[in-house]
Design a protein around this motif. Structure first.
Motif, mmCIF file in Angstrom:
data_model
loop_
_atom_site.group_PDB
_atom_site.id
_atom_site.type_symbol
_atom_site.label_atom_id
_atom_site.label_comp_id
_atom_site.label_asym_id
_atom_site.label_seq_id
_atom_site.Cartn_x
_atom_site.Cartn_y
_atom_site.Cartn_z
ATOM 1 N N LYS A 134 41.415 45.438 31.537
ATOM 2 C CA LYS A 134 41.892 44.421 31.049
ATOM 3 C C LYS A 134 41.299 44.010 29.674
ATOM 4 O O LYS A 134 42.105 43.855 28.607
ATOM 5 N N VAL A 135 39.920 43.935 29.767
ATOM 6 C CA VAL A 135 39.333 43.379 28.486
ATOM 7 C C VAL A 135 39.285 44.666 27.572
ATOM 8 O O VAL A 135 39.712 44.460 26.173
ATOM 9 N N PHE A 136 39.355 46.050 27.942
ATOM 10 C CA PHE A 136 39.526 47.096 26.881
ATOM 11 C C PHE A 136 40.716 46.890 26.217
ATOM 12 O O PHE A 136 40.924 47.259 25.025
ATOM 13 N N LEU A 137 41.977 46.813 27.151
ATOM 14 C CA LEU A 137 43.248 47.063 26.459
ATOM 15 C C LEU A 137 43.520 45.956 25.544
ATOM 16 O O LEU A 137 44.552 46.179 24.706
ATOM 17 N N ARG A 138 42.730 44.845 25.509
ATOM 18 C CA ARG A 138 43.096 43.798 24.513
ATOM 19 C C ARG A 138 42.895 44.450 23.094
ATOM 20 O O ARG A 138 43.595 44.012 22.297
ATOM 21 N N ASN A 139 41.813 45.159 23.155
ATOM 22 C CA ASN A 139 41.232 45.450 21.804
ATOM 23 C C ASN A 139 41.848 46.902 21.423
ATOM 24 O O ASN A 139 41.525 47.382 20.270
ATOM 25 N N ASN A 140 42.228 47.815 22.374
ATOM 26 C CA ASN A 140 42.536 49.173 22.458
ATOM 27 C C ASN A 140 43.855 49.435 22.460
ATOM 28 O O ASN A 140 44.078 49.534 23.829
ATOM 29 N N HIS A 141 44.771 49.807 21.618
ATOM 30 C CA HIS A 141 46.041 50.006 22.135
ATOM 31 C C HIS A 141 46.511 51.524 22.205
ATOM 32 O O HIS A 141 46.757 52.307 21.230
ATOM 33 N N MET A 152 46.824 48.157 42.695
ATOM 34 C CA MET A 152 46.040 48.653 41.581
ATOM 35 C C MET A 152 46.916 48.764 40.391
ATOM 36 O O MET A 152 47.107 48.139 39.338
ATOM 37 N N LEU A 153 48.215 49.431 40.879
ATOM 38 C CA LEU A 153 49.136 49.646 39.520
ATOM 39 C C LEU A 153 49.903 48.481 39.371
ATOM 40 O O LEU A 153 50.501 48.277 38.266
ATOM 41 N N LYS A 154 50.136 47.446 40.268
ATOM 42 C CA LYS A 154 50.734 46.276 39.976
ATOM 43 C C LYS A 154 49.831 45.357 39.116
ATOM 44 O O LYS A 154 50.548 44.639 38.204
ATOM 45 N N THR A 155 48.750 45.396 39.239
ATOM 46 C CA THR A 155 47.859 44.584 38.444
ATOM 47 C C THR A 155 47.982 45.325 36.918
ATOM 48 O O THR A 155 47.896 44.516 36.024
ATOM 49 N N ILE A 156 47.759 46.645 36.983
ATOM 50 C CA ILE A 156 47.974 47.132 35.501
ATOM 51 C C ILE A 156 49.327 46.949 35.017
ATOM 52 O O ILE A 156 49.325 46.629 33.685
ATOM 53 N N PHE A 157 50.248 46.550 35.537
ATOM 54 C CA PHE A 157 51.560 46.402 35.318
ATOM 55 C C PHE A 157 51.622 44.992 34.568
ATOM 56 O O PHE A 157 51.997 44.614 33.468
#
Lengths: 232, 319
Positions: A134-141, A152-157
């Protein structure tokens, strides 16, 4: 779909991702989880097994850097992608414990960066892999490729649902035929986006307010756009 | 035919090309091996594996007037020598079938039998009418193992009265060969077969799946989202053979036998017991070429046992 035993118990073939391809061999990585995989583990060198494949649709080929999120044995589905696109993957690899982080050295070697978590803290950080993700995706698109448990998939969703990020997930389900005939392995998919595709093979819901269809994981999948799945 | 006559003919015949064709309610099948509804999709799914021209008949996945979405997952679970399914009759509907699937099937020389069902008598009648008007449908198989919305959700196929009513009305709506697929979830299947015969069925097929259940003991929950499902596969074969035997003795119309047929030897058990044709179901999932292997195996048996005609072994059980 791979034959697991040579009796009627287990009866059905088992679905597996192709783990690796090397020198005219196909390799499969699995964890002994039930009757089928236990039978497979007793197969000896030189034995013959029936196999039907490749079946269904795999991941789209990444065009540049990408994020690979593996939950446990889900690495079997992502490994080839990581290996064939060396130094392109930002790998997020979570498992219950250190022993379940299979192929860890190779995954580390072929990835640009790797982040590890375990439930018990025996390797990497203790906790769920979705937390650092979650932290990584904030800054890396970057596009996300994933295989793991449904929670796990639901959390990623939930992490990506309000973003522009793409996420391709390879789903698992009990399967009988693997070729789209039995309709045993389905996932509910939102159909607004899939109107055209659903005409051919899916069945549309009668409820117009909430259009959903069941898609066959073996045929239309196993890789789906995570945003297409109709999460309950 | 008397047993002695059959044996005498069989022994002297010893042919290399035994006759495999059988007649079911006016339909001529080139061999007695059909596909069981729901296990062969709409034929197309298996055309990469099987030359559909080689099959006795293709029975397609059950259809209703309006499309059905089906049950939530999990829909299937393997059990010892079998599997449970609760697909929930998911289908594309008769209109889409006729428009999108039937043209593909028309290119083959194999009779197409369409399995169909409804929630009400009227839905059955409408389905039969619509299918009978379509080019390329050669026979109908009625799935009566579903509940009747207008009769307190009692299952059509387990209540002789409502079963008779729906068959009579469908009979009036179609001139196609009409096969009634019997549910095994009854006390006396021969009674249901007689009711089907008296109500106008040209043939009965049996058995449909046996209602069953599996439990996840860790979660203490049923494994299937639908709680119960239908058991199929080798586990049910002895039950199916017994039921074919009971029905064969009770009716004059041809019997189509199915339930756990995996090999030619399994199919032969049904044929010898009295089934004029057999349907291969779950075996298609395990081995997509099962039907062809079964046809070859039946032929081999006839040659080895010295029969020149499949009809000489049908109902030849010595008791």
């Amino acid at each position: 779909m791979i034959q697991a035993g040579d009796t009627y118990d287990p009866l059905l073939k088992r679905p597996f991702s192709i783990f690796r391809q090397e020198d005219n061999t196909l390799q499969f990585l699995y964890r002994i989880r039930g009757k089928g995989t236990l039978c497979l583990s007793n197969v000896k060198k030189g034995d013959t097994l029936d196999l039907i494949g490749p079946l269904g649709n795999g991941y789209p080929i990444p065009k540049g850097d990408f994020v690979a999120v593996a939950g446990g044995i889900g690495i079997a589905s992502l490994y080839a992608l990581i290996e064939q696109h060396k130094n392109r993957a930002h790998a997020f690899y979570g498992a219950r414990n250190k022993d379940e982080l299979l192929m860890l050295n190779e995954v580390s070697k072929f990835s640009k960066k790797i982040c590890i978590t375990t439930d018990d803290g025996s390797a990497g950080k203790q906790g769920l892999i979705t937390t650092p993700l979650k932290v990584f995706l904030r800054n890396n698109h970057l596009p996300v490729y994933t295989c793991g448990s449904m929670p796990m998939l639901k959390t990623i969703f939930n992490i990506i649902k309000d973003t522009e990020l793409k996420c391709y997930a390879s789903l698992e389900e009990n399967m009988a035929c693997g070729i789209g005939a039995c309709l045993g392995c389905v996932v509910k998919v939102r159909s607004e986006k899939l109107e055209v595709r659903s005409k051919k093979s899916g069945v549309r819901s009668q409820d117009k307010k909430n259009l959903t269809v069941y898609k066959r994981i073996c045929k239309e999948g196993p890789v789906f756009d995570l945003k297409d799945i109709a999460w309950e | 035919m008397g047993m002695k006559e059959t044996e005498a003919r069989g022994q002297k015949a010893g042919t290399k090309n035994p006759r495999l064709s059988v007649n079911i309610a006016g339909l001529k099948l080139k061999n007695p091996v059909m596909t069981a509804s729901g296990t062969f999709g709409y034929g197309e799914e298996y055309s990469e594996f099987v030359d559909l021209n080689k099959l006795g008949a293709i029975v397609v996945k059950g259809l209703s007037i309006t499309p059905r979405m089906g049950n939530p997952a999990p829909r299937i679970i393997e059990t010892p020598a079998g599997m449970l399914n609760a697909i929930g009759l998911q289908n594309i509907g008769i209109t889409t079938f006729i428009k999108e699937k039937l043209p593909f099937l028309r290119q083959f020389k194999t009779p197409v039998i369409v399995n169909f069902f409804g929630d009400t008598v009227n839905e059955y009648v409408q389905a039969a009418e619509k299918l009978s008007a379509a080019d390329g449908v050669h026979g109908l198989e009625m799935n009566i193992s579903c509940p009747n919305k207008q009769a307190g959700w009692r299952v059509f196929g387990t209540d002789p009265k409502i079963m008779s009513e729906v068959i009579r009305d469908v009979r009036k709506a179609t001139n196609l060969p009409l096969i009634v697929k019997l549910s095994p979830n009854v006390t006396d299947i021969s009674l249901m077969a007689r009711v089907a015969e008296e109500s106008g069925a040209d043939s009965v097929s049996l058995i449909n799946t046996i209602t069953a259940m599996s439990v996840d003991i860790k979660k203490r929950k049923p494994i299937l989202a639908n709680i119960t499902g239908g058991l199929s596969g080798p586990a049910i074969k002895p039950v199916a053979v017994r039921m074919v035997w009971e029905v064969y003795k009770a009716v004059k119309i041809p019997v189509i036998g199915m339930g756990g047929i995996m090999t030619a030897n399994d199919a032969l058990e049904f044929l010898i017991t009295g089934a004029r044709a057999v349907a291969v179901g779950t075996a298609n999932f395990v081995n997509p070429m099962a039907t062809l292997e079964i046809i070859q195996g039946i032929e081999r048996y006839l040659i080895e046992e010295g029969f020149s005609d499949i009809n000489d072994i049908i109902g030849s059980l010595k008791v």
